[in-house]
Scaffold this motif. Structure first.
Motif: not given
Length: 82
Positions: A60-81
């Motif tokens: 996010k600091k590098l303005n690479m929002y798509k990659s940031a959202m990818e890792y936030l999505e992986k984080l959300r998937e961890l909560d469901f696992c």
């Protein structure tokens, strides 16, 4: 760094050390992703979540929002696992 006996902490401290010297966030992100992949099965879920948040933050600091959202999505998937 050399006194850390746990390989996970040693590699993490080494990545932070290199980042603090160079301030190269892209290299730091690559190091964190490598650490995450290498030690995924040997660290607890808190550390896995921490690495996902840290990677997303630096993307996010590098303005690479798509990659940031990818890792936030992986984080959300961890909560469901669990």
């Amino acid at each position: 760094i050399k006194n850390a006996k746990n390989p996970y902490y040693s590699s993490q401290f080494n990545a932070f050390h290199k980042y603090l010297l160079t301030k190269n966030a892209q290299k730091f992100i690559k190091d964190l992703i490598k650490i995450l992949k290498t030690h995924y099965n040997s660290i607890d879920m808190f550390e896995v979540e921490y690495l996902h948040v840290l990677i997303a933050y630096h993307y996010k600091k590098l303005n690479m929002y798509k990659s940031a959202m990818e890792y936030l999505e992986k984080l959300r998937e961890l909560d469901f696992c669990e």
